[in-house]
Design a protein around this motif. Sequence first.
Motif, mmCIF file in Angstrom:
data_model
loop_
_atom_site.group_PDB
_atom_site.id
_atom_site.type_symbol
_atom_site.label_atom_id
_atom_site.label_comp_id
_atom_site.label_asym_id
_atom_site.label_seq_id
_atom_site.Cartn_x
_atom_site.Cartn_y
_atom_site.Cartn_z
ATOM 1 N N CYS A 162 0.797 -1.241 0.000
ATOM 2 C CA CYS A 162 0.000 0.000 0.000
ATOM 3 C C CYS A 162 0.824 1.284 0.000
ATOM 4 O O CYS A 162 0.352 2.328 -0.428
ATOM 5 N N HIS A 163 2.052 1.241 0.510
ATOM 6 C CA HIS A 163 2.901 2.428 0.621
ATOM 7 C C HIS A 163 2.263 3.525 1.456
ATOM 8 O O HIS A 163 2.608 4.689 1.327
ATOM 9 N N SER A 164 1.306 3.172 2.321
ATOM 10 C CA SER A 164 0.744 4.187 3.219
ATOM 11 C C SER A 164 0.436 3.660 4.612
ATOM 12 O O SER A 164 -0.055 4.421 5.435
ATOM 13 N N CYS A 165 0.751 2.398 4.907
ATOM 14 C CA CYS A 165 0.495 1.872 6.261
ATOM 15 C C CYS A 165 1.735 2.090 7.138
ATOM 16 O O CYS A 165 2.770 2.575 6.688
ATOM 17 N N CYS A 201 4.765 0.079 5.858
ATOM 18 C CA CYS A 201 5.353 0.644 4.630
ATOM 19 C C CYS A 201 6.056 1.972 4.900
ATOM 20 O O CYS A 201 7.186 2.192 4.475
ATOM 21 N N CYS A 215 3.784 -5.439 4.864
ATOM 22 C CA CYS A 215 2.559 -4.655 4.649
ATOM 23 C C CYS A 215 1.347 -5.590 4.678
ATOM 24 O O CYS A 215 1.307 -6.584 3.964
ATOM 25 N N PRO A 216 0.340 -5.269 5.500
ATOM 26 C CA PRO A 216 -0.818 -6.162 5.576
ATOM 27 C C PRO A 216 -1.676 -6.169 4.308
ATOM 28 O O PRO A 216 -2.486 -7.086 4.125
HETATM 29 ZN ZN LIG Z 1 1.490 -1.039 3.496
#
Ligand SMILES: [Zn+2]
Length: 364
Positions: free
Chosen positions: A99-102, A105, A114-115
């Motif tokens: 996701c590049h936003s959790c 990440c 990353c889930p």
């Molecule tokens: Zn992520």
Amino acid sequence: MRTARAAVLAAPGRPAELREFPVPAPGPGEILLETLASEVCGTDVHLRDGRLARVPYPIIPGHVSVGRVVEANDVARDAVGNPLAAGSVVSFFDVHATCHSCYQCLVARQPNRCPSRRVYGITYSAEEGLLGGWAENILLLPGVRTVVLPGELSVDDLIGGGCGLFTGFAAVDRAEIRLGDSVVVQGVGPVGLAAIAFARISGAGAILAVGEPRARRDLARRLGADESLPLAETDADERVGRVHAATGGRGADVVIEASGNPQAVPEGFRTLRDGGRYVIVGHYTDAGSVPVNPHIDVNRKHADIRGQWGSEFHHWTRALDTLVRYRQRMPFADVIGRRYRLEEANDALDDVEALRVTKAVITP
Ligand SMILES: [Zn+2]
Ligand SMILES: [Zn+2]
């Protein structure tokens, strides 16, 4: 509508079966491949046995694959900027939708944890489409990191290494091998063999491999191990003694566990020198627990223990670049034991499980 055949694992504990799927026209950002080869590895055996958690059966297995582009919809470049078009021979990073936003990440900077991540051939259901390699066609969804194979590399160079190529590379990266470091690799399956090859060109000193069967130990020597120790005719004391004899009595600077056998871990601690680095990468499934002595194995030893879960895209591209540069020293195509048609998928799984082949390849 045209259809494609695929080998499907319908439920845990059931053999693979052939099914037909409609072949979709790729939507914007999607790429349709004609499959040229897809690997079979130990993970696929675990998938058939139902030993991986949260797998959305039925699935089309096959996480590392090579295909020829049939149609690319609004995609003209691969993930590293090279031109991509119908006819290009490509492979792709099986991990998708990171996701590049959790927190993992963005903050921890561990996108491999990353889930949101999905994995072709493992965490996509066959009901979602042709999202595994054991099929005549593969659909690459928007954002799948696709790379056109460099002209110097054959399909077999890559697929003979398979996912082990990238996992082994990641393990060597994690081990931070320094010039001259002595290295023990536990396990001579695809991950161990790749770790040996990448450790060798990283400038390691003595490399000792431990594992079975003999054919794999021979490959270990060809890929860079100085010595390969059998499990069958030796006991742990003898093997630990060999490592100490080869390292001035200190033990190895680096130990890489790539066997997946919990029993390897206590032995790994015994072969590790004080202050050495122990990378555990072979336990993709839960094979059980073993006793560890916190005083002797970890604290007094000042051991640096590192787990490595799969690989990231940078491992993937760097492993490919390294393979192009050093392919003469990395004959991964020779690791391929046999090729199987889709209808022979169960034979491939049986042969991998019984260690009759090191790398099995599905060629639909
Ligand atoms: Zn992520
Ligand atoms: Zn694999």
